[in-house]
Motif scaffolding. Structure first.
Motif, PDB file in Angstrom:
ATOM      1  N   SER A 158       0.881  -1.250   0.145  1.00  0.00           N
ATOM      2  CA  SER A 158      -0.058   0.044   0.075  1.00  0.00           C
ATOM      3  C   SER A 158       0.918   1.409  -0.182  1.00  0.00           C
ATOM      4  CB  SER A 158      -0.859  -0.059   1.147  1.00  0.00           C
ATOM      5  OG  SER A 158      -1.896  -1.149   1.125  1.00  0.00           O
ATOM      6  N   GLY A 159       0.364   2.356  -0.861  1.00  0.00           N
ATOM      7  CA  GLY A 159       1.247   3.620  -0.723  1.00  0.00           C
ATOM      8  C   GLY A 159       2.123   3.577  -1.712  1.00  0.00           C
ATOM      9  N   VAL A 165      -2.837   3.934  -3.483  1.00  0.00           N
ATOM     10  CA  VAL A 165      -2.991   2.691  -3.743  1.00  0.00           C
ATOM     11  C   VAL A 165      -2.963   1.698  -2.672  1.00  0.00           C
ATOM     12  CG1 VAL A 165      -1.216   0.768  -4.433  1.00  0.00           C
ATOM     13  CG2 VAL A 165      -1.374   2.857  -5.790  1.00  0.00           C
ATOM     14  N   VAL A 166      -3.990   0.737  -2.463  1.00  0.00           N
ATOM     15  CA  VAL A 166      -4.032  -0.107  -1.436  1.00  0.00           C
ATOM     16  C   VAL A 166      -3.879  -1.549  -1.815  1.00  0.00           C
ATOM     17  CG1 VAL A 166      -5.839  -0.958   0.355  1.00  0.00           C
ATOM     18  CG2 VAL A 166      -5.696   1.668  -0.345  1.00  0.00           C
ATOM     19  N   TYR A 174       2.588  -0.472   4.596  1.00  0.00           N
ATOM     20  CA  TYR A 174       2.224   0.694   3.883  1.00  0.00           C
ATOM     21  C   TYR A 174       2.993   1.928   3.976  1.00  0.00           C
ATOM     22  CZ  TYR A 174      -0.021   2.436   8.129  1.00  0.00           C
ATOM     23  OH  TYR A 174      -0.083   2.978   9.406  1.00  0.00           O
ATOM     24  N   PHE A 175       3.256   2.627   2.928  1.00  0.00           N
ATOM     25  CA  PHE A 175       3.994   3.914   2.881  1.00  0.00           C
ATOM     26  C   PHE A 175       2.887   5.145   3.303  1.00  0.00           C
ATOM     27  CE2 PHE A 175       6.751   1.441   0.082  1.00  0.00           C
ATOM     28  CZ  PHE A 175       7.881   1.892   0.273  1.00  0.00           C
ATOM     29  N   PHE A 176       3.517   6.131   3.400  1.00  0.00           N
ATOM     30  CA  PHE A 176       2.638   7.291   3.673  1.00  0.00           C
ATOM     31  C   PHE A 176       1.858   7.178   5.038  1.00  0.00           C
ATOM     32  CE2 PHE A 176       2.442   7.678  -1.001  1.00  0.00           C
ATOM     33  CZ  PHE A 176       2.833   9.207  -1.061  1.00  0.00           C
ATOM     34  N   LYS A 212       9.966   2.365  -4.335  1.00  0.00           N
ATOM     35  CA  LYS A 212       9.985   3.516  -3.596  1.00  0.00           C
ATOM     36  C   LYS A 212      10.814   3.480  -2.536  1.00  0.00           C
ATOM     37  CE  LYS A 212       6.070   5.580  -2.475  1.00  0.00           C
ATOM     38  NZ  LYS A 212       5.830   6.677  -2.975  1.00  0.00           N
ATOM     39  N   TYR A 213      11.667   4.469  -2.362  1.00  0.00           N
ATOM     40  CA  TYR A 213      12.716   4.405  -1.113  1.00  0.00           C
ATOM     41  C   TYR A 213      11.680   4.611   0.099  1.00  0.00           C
ATOM     42  CZ  TYR A 213      15.852   5.884   2.389  1.00  0.00           C
ATOM     43  OH  TYR A 213      16.629   6.082   3.489  1.00  0.00           O
TER      44      TYR A 213
END
Ligand SMILES: [Zn+2]
Length: 451
Positions: A158-159, A165-166, A174-176, A212-213
Motif C-alpha cells: 500500500s502507498g 494505492v491499497v 504501507y507507505f505514507f 519507492k525508497y
C-alpha cells in the motif's frame, strides 16, 4: 534469545528521561520512546514512535504513528493467504545454537505465492549489503539468519507508488504512514506471529516489495517471539538497507542518534547512558576519563578524527557526538565511527558467545578424554579471537589456540581438577575494559583421575 544476558531489552532510563524532558519543553517531532514502550507489542490502540529517513542520504526523524494499521488498508484483506510456503522457515545462515547467537529474522511483504523466490533474492541482497559494513562484516558469524516466507494476496504494498494505492498483503505494510511518504509502517502483531515460526527472534527485518525508497525503525518492541527491534525497508531501492544497518545500531549497540533537530536548542538533561553522546567536551572527557576518551584524536573510518562535536541526541547545543558524521547521524555514510563500532561489538557479545563446548560439560571426564570447543566462524578483519586453556585457574600456555585437548595433555595428574577454555577477542576495535570483558567467554569441565 530465551534468556537475555543484558539489559538491552529495556529502554535506557536516561534516554527516556531525556525524551520526556524534551517533550515537556514542547519540542516538535521528537522521539517519544516512552510512547514506544507503552504502545509496543502491536497494541491496536494508542500510538507508537518510529524512526524514518525522508531522504535516502539524510538524517532521521521520529514521529508518532497510530499503533493500528488504518482501517482502509486493513479492510482490503480478503481471505488469508494459505499458499504452501506461508510461514515456512529457512535457515539462510546457521552458525550455532540460538542461545549463543543473535537470531535475525527476515520476512517479506507484498510478495505473492509466485514471488517467493523474488523475496529470497531481495532478502539475501539486503543482508549482503548490511553485512558488508563493519563491524557486521567481521562478526557475521555470530548471527543466525532465519528467512520466514509470508504469502500476500497481492503483489506490492500500500502507498506505492501513490497514497491511494491499497494492497492486500500479509503484514499490511504501507507507505505514507501518518501521511509521511517515506515512512513504511507494518502491523506489529502480524510480524510477531510470523516471527514466532522461527526458532528464535532477536531482531526482525521486513522487506516490502516496492520500488519507492522508504523504511522505518521500531525500537523497544515487546513481542511474543522475543525480538526487541523491527526495521522495515523497501525491496528495490539500493539505499534502503542503510535503514536496517542504522536501526541495529540502536537495538544491538544501544547507540543514540547522532543527529539533531533544527530549533531544538540546548540539551537539558544529565549525562546520557548511550556510549556515543555526552555532555562533556573533549577536554572534559580526557580529564574525567569518561565516555570515548580512549578514542579521542584517532583517525576515524567515518572521516576526520574522533573528538567532541556539538549536536546530537536530537539537540543542537550542550551535547556532543564523537565524529562529524557517521551512520548514526545520516545515511550518506555507511560507516559507524570508532565509538559506535566498539559499542556494536560489545552488543554482539552481549547476546552471542564466540566459544561453545562441543564436549558436554555435564559429565566428569577422565584425563585421557578429548575436550573439544567450537569457535564461531568470525571473519578476519576487526575480530581477533584466541582460545586459552586453564587447569584450576592456571593457564597452560603451550595449549593456547588449540581446539581439542585432553586433561593429560594439559598436565592433569591425580585428583579432581577443573579445566577451563576461554575465548578472548583481542580486536583493536575494543579499548574499554568492560567491552573487552564482555567479548570473552569461558566453558569449564571437571576431570577426575582413578575410579
Ligand atoms: Zn536512529
Amino acid at each position: 534469545m530465551p534468556i537475555p544476558k543484558s539489559p538491552r531489552r529495556s529502554l535506557p532510563a536516561a534516554l527516556l528521561a531525556g525524551v520526556l524532558a524534551a517533550a515537556a519543553l514542547g519540542g516538535a517531532g521528537l522521539a517519544g520512546r516512552a510512547d514506544a514502550a507503552e504502545a509496543a507489542g502491536g497494541s491496536d490502540t494508542g500510538t507508537r514512535t518510529v524512526e524514518y529517513f525522508a531522504d535516502s542520504h539524510g538524517e532521521g526523524r521520529h514521529v508518532q504513528v497510530p499503533a493500528a494499521v488504518p482501517a482502509e488498508i486493513r479492510k482490503e484483506k480478503r481471505t488469508p493467504a494459505t499458499a504452501a510456503p506461508d510461514g515456512q522457515v529457512t535457515a539462510l545462515q546457521k552458525t550455532g545454537p540460538s542461545e549463543g547467537r543473535l537470531d535475525l529474522v527476515i520476512m517479506g511483504d507484498g510478495y505473492t505465492a509466485d514471488q517467493q523466490e523474488d523475496f529470497r533474492q531481495d532478502a539475501e541482497s539486503k543482508l549482503d549489503s548490511i553485512f558488508a559494513i563493519e563491524p557486521y562484516k567481521s562478526y557475521k558469524g555470530l548471527f543466525n539468519f532465519w528467512l520466514v516466507n509470508t504469502v500476500s494476496n497481492e503483489s506490492g504494498v500500500s502507498g506505492d507508488p501513490t497514497q491511494d494505492v491499497v494492497k492486500d498483503t500479509a503484514l499490511s505494510s504501507y507507505f505514507f504512514c501518518d501521511d509521511v511518504e517515506r515512512l513504511l509502517c507494518i502491523d506489529e502483531k502480524k510480524v510477531d506471529s510470523y516471527a514466532q515460526q522461527a526458532p528464535d527472534s532477536d531482531i526482525v527485518f521486513v522487506v516490502s516489495n516496492a520500488t519507492k525508497y522508504g523504511g522505518a525503525g521500531y525500537s523497544g518492541v515487546q513481542s511474543t517471539a522475543g525480538h526487541t527491534g523491527i526495521a522495515t525497508m523497501s525491496s528495490d531501492n539500493d539505499r534502503s538497507y542503510l535503514i536496517g544497518a542504522h536501526e541495529l545500531g540502536h537495538s544491538i549497540g544501544l547507540l543514540a542518534d547522532e543527529y539533531q533537530y533544527a530549533g531544538y536548542g540546548r540539551y537539558p538533561g544529565a549525562e546520557p547512558v548511550e556510549p556515543n553522546t555526552s555532555i562533556l567536551t573533549a577536554d572534559g572527557m580526557s580529564g574525567a576519563k569518561a565516555k570515548w576518551y580512549r578514542w579521542l584524536g584517532e583517525s576515524d573510518p567515518a572521516g576526520g578524527t574522533v573528538g567532541a562535536y556539538e549536536g546530537g541526541g536530537y539537540y543542537e547545543y550542550g551535547i556532543y557526538r564523537p565524529t562529524q558524521n557517521s551512520i548514526m547521524r545520516a545515511l550518506d555514510t555507511e560507516q559507524f565511527n570508532l565509538v559506535g563500532r566498539e559499542a556494536m561489538i560489545a552488543g554482539f557479545y552481549r547476546d552471542a558467545d564466540v566459544l561453545t563446548a562441543r564436549t558436554p560439560t555435564t559429565r566428569t571426564l577422565r584425563p585421557q578424554d578429548h575436550i573439544r570447543v567450537d569457535l564461531a566462524p568470525l571473519a578476519k578483519g576487526l575480530s581477533d579471537v584466541r582460545v586459552h586453556w586453564y587447569v584450576d585457574g592456571v593457564e597452560v600456555h603451550r595449549a593456547a589456540a588449540e581446539r581439542t585437548v585432553t586433561g593429560k595433555e594439559l598436565g592433569v595428574r591425580k585428583g579432581t581438577h577443573t579445566i577451563t577454555a576461554t575465548a578472548v577477542d583481542n580486536s583493536a576495535s575494543l579499548r574499554d575494559p568492560a567491552a573487552i570483558r564482555a567479548a570473552s567467554n569461558s566453558v569449564s569441565w571437571t576431570v577426575k583421575t582413578g575410579k
